[in-house]
Scaffold this active site. Structure first.
Site, mmCIF file in Angstrom:
data_model
loop_
_atom_site.group_PDB
_atom_site.id
_atom_site.type_symbol
_atom_site.label_atom_id
_atom_site.label_comp_id
_atom_site.label_asym_id
_atom_site.label_seq_id
_atom_site.Cartn_x
_atom_site.Cartn_y
_atom_site.Cartn_z
ATOM 1 N N VAL A 89 54.817 39.491 65.695
ATOM 2 C CA VAL A 89 56.010 39.791 66.499
ATOM 3 C C VAL A 89 55.694 41.133 67.314
ATOM 4 O O VAL A 89 56.526 41.436 68.133
ATOM 5 C CB VAL A 89 57.011 39.849 65.667
ATOM 6 C CG1 VAL A 89 57.526 38.546 64.991
ATOM 7 C CG2 VAL A 89 57.048 40.963 64.375
ATOM 8 N N HIS A 105 57.020 33.238 65.729
ATOM 9 C CA HIS A 105 57.947 33.997 64.649
ATOM 10 C C HIS A 105 58.645 34.823 65.630
ATOM 11 O O HIS A 105 59.523 35.481 64.915
ATOM 12 C CB HIS A 105 57.044 34.670 63.623
ATOM 13 C CG HIS A 105 56.432 33.761 62.645
ATOM 14 N ND1 HIS A 105 55.616 34.125 61.830
ATOM 15 C CD2 HIS A 105 56.640 32.189 62.325
ATOM 16 C CE1 HIS A 105 55.179 32.850 60.913
ATOM 17 N NE2 HIS A 105 55.873 32.013 61.282
ATOM 18 N N CYS A 113 71.554 37.455 71.185
ATOM 19 C CA CYS A 113 72.718 37.535 71.081
ATOM 20 C C CYS A 113 73.400 36.399 70.283
ATOM 21 O O CYS A 113 72.912 35.464 71.028
ATOM 22 C CB CYS A 113 73.547 37.575 72.602
ATOM 23 S SG CYS A 113 75.296 37.869 72.333
ATOM 24 N N CYS A 132 75.475 43.088 74.456
ATOM 25 C CA CYS A 132 74.789 42.273 75.177
ATOM 26 C C CYS A 132 74.946 42.259 76.566
ATOM 27 O O CYS A 132 75.801 42.426 77.186
ATOM 28 C CB CYS A 132 75.162 40.710 74.478
ATOM 29 S SG CYS A 132 74.289 39.428 75.550
HETATM 30 N N1 APR Z 1 40.318 41.862 60.428
HETATM 31 C C1 APR Z 1 40.542 40.556 60.053
HETATM 32 N N2 APR Z 1 41.590 40.243 59.093
HETATM 33 C C2 APR Z 1 42.147 41.062 58.377
HETATM 34 C C3 APR Z 1 41.965 42.428 58.749
HETATM 35 C C4 APR Z 1 41.219 42.811 59.854
HETATM 36 N N3 APR Z 1 41.049 44.008 59.945
HETATM 37 N N4 APR Z 1 42.797 43.309 57.911
HETATM 38 C C5 APR Z 1 43.486 42.326 57.224
HETATM 39 N N5 APR Z 1 42.988 41.201 57.650
HETATM 40 C C6 APR Z 1 43.682 39.850 56.834
HETATM 41 C C7 APR Z 1 43.870 39.805 55.601
HETATM 42 O O1 APR Z 1 42.595 39.428 54.706
HETATM 43 C C8 APR Z 1 45.000 38.717 55.303
HETATM 44 O O2 APR Z 1 44.106 37.347 55.094
HETATM 45 O O3 APR Z 1 44.705 39.464 57.591
HETATM 46 C C9 APR Z 1 45.688 38.868 56.716
HETATM 47 C C10 APR Z 1 46.989 39.123 56.768
HETATM 48 O O4 APR Z 1 47.858 38.247 56.065
HETATM 49 P P1 APR Z 1 49.277 38.754 55.744
HETATM 50 O O5 APR Z 1 49.463 39.830 55.781
HETATM 51 O O6 APR Z 1 49.842 37.500 55.145
HETATM 52 O O7 APR Z 1 49.923 38.244 57.380
HETATM 53 P P2 APR Z 1 50.046 36.829 58.065
HETATM 54 O O8 APR Z 1 49.030 35.992 57.444
HETATM 55 O O9 APR Z 1 50.227 37.071 59.559
HETATM 56 O O10 APR Z 1 51.526 36.557 57.378
HETATM 57 C C11 APR Z 1 52.020 35.381 58.084
HETATM 58 O O11 APR Z 1 54.092 36.010 56.585
HETATM 59 O O12 APR Z 1 55.572 37.525 56.060
HETATM 60 C C12 APR Z 1 55.286 36.414 57.004
HETATM 61 O O13 APR Z 1 56.216 36.102 59.306
HETATM 62 C C13 APR Z 1 55.402 36.866 58.508
HETATM 63 O O14 APR Z 1 53.880 36.194 60.386
HETATM 64 C C14 APR Z 1 54.043 36.665 58.928
HETATM 65 C C15 APR Z 1 53.537 35.458 58.304
#
Ligand code: APR
Length: 225
Positions: A89, A105, A113, A132
């Site tokens: 986001v 997302h 609004c 709004c």
């Molecule tokens: N380079 C590459 N990958 C990375 C790095 C980096 N420097 N740092 C972290 N990661 C990887 C981690 O290993 C992990 O697999 O990025 C991933 C982040 O995972 P999440 O924290 O779960 O984020 P994301 O997969 O985007 O979450 C998906 O979950 O909570 C909801 O809506 C929210 O969009 C989000 C969705």
């Protein structure tokens, strides 16, 4: 060559934005059910607004990294044959220069609004219940897809995946649907670029592990030849 790239929080990690599920991540400090559901917003709108106001303000303090810029280079060559679908986001893809980015997302820099349905570009806080711009009602919520809500534009994404030659997943843990299913919907080759194997790593034809700022520029160079 038609390419669909999915990005997650991992692509923004080296810009200084917290991921969700890494240690010290956003879901370490907050219970998603308290700040990222419609029920939480109905129950305590001030808490939810504060959570997103803080994340929106953090955007001022970070910049796109080499991984975001590599995807811009790819778009300059592939043009409309590249679609970046992001779960993020933040606005780092756009600030790097990507023009075709689809936020499934939602976006921190958009306010929605709930009275008139209008969506408005928004940089500041929403916690003080500003009116709004279209209808004056003080019912602007974060334009974020919360758990239990429908991700944006999935028909467009499904079609792009069905027609692509290559699907690349960057920086996502592969635990949240529908994005975690994209690797199964993709017609072409599949590649995961992630710090460590995601939950869906074995579903990819090829996986490379390491930081996005190293992997993504190298992959783009390899692809563009
Ligand atoms: N380079 C590459 N990958 C990375 C790095 C980096 N420097 N740092 C972290 N990661 C990887 C981690 O290993 C992990 O697999 O990025 C991933 C982040 O995972 P999440 O924290 O779960 O984020 P994301 O997969 O985007 O979450 C998906 O979950 O909570 C909801 O809506 C929210 O969009 C989000 C969705």
């Amino acid at each position: 060559m038609r390419v669909v790239v999915l990005t997650g929080a991992g692509i923004s990690a080296e810009s200084g934005l917290s991921t969700f599920r890494d240690s010290g991540g956003l879901w370490d400090g907050h219970d998603p059910m308290q700040v990222a559901t419609p029920e939480a917003y109905a129950d305590d709108p001030a808490l939810v607004q504060r959570f997103y106001d803080e994340r929106r303000a953090a955007l001022e303090r970070v910049r796109p990294n080499a991984a975001h810029h590599a995807l811009v280079r790819l778009e300059e060559t592939l043009r409309d044959d590249l679609l970046v679908v992001t779960q993020n986001v933040d606005d780092l893809h756009e600030r790097a220069g990507s023009r075709r980015v689809h936020h499934i997302h939602g976006r921190l820099r958009s306010a929605w609004c709930t009275t008139c349905g209008g969506r408005h570009e928004w940089d500041g806080p929403l916690g003080h219940e500003p009116p709004c711009p279209a209808c004056d009602a003080t019912t602007l919520r974060p334009d974020i897809v919360w758990f239990g809500e429908i991700p944006y534009g999935m028909d467009l994404v499904e079609q792009a995946l069905a027609e692509c030659d290559l699907f690349v997943s960057i920086g996502t843990s592969g635990v949240v649907y529908p994005a975690a299913a994209f690797v199964h919907w993709a017609r072409g080759e599949t590649l995961e670029l992630n710090l460590e194997p995601s939950a869906g790593a074995t579903d990819f034809a090829r996986t490379l592990h390491g930081p996005a700022t190293r992997l993504v520029p190298a992959w783009v160079e390899e692809l563009l030849g």
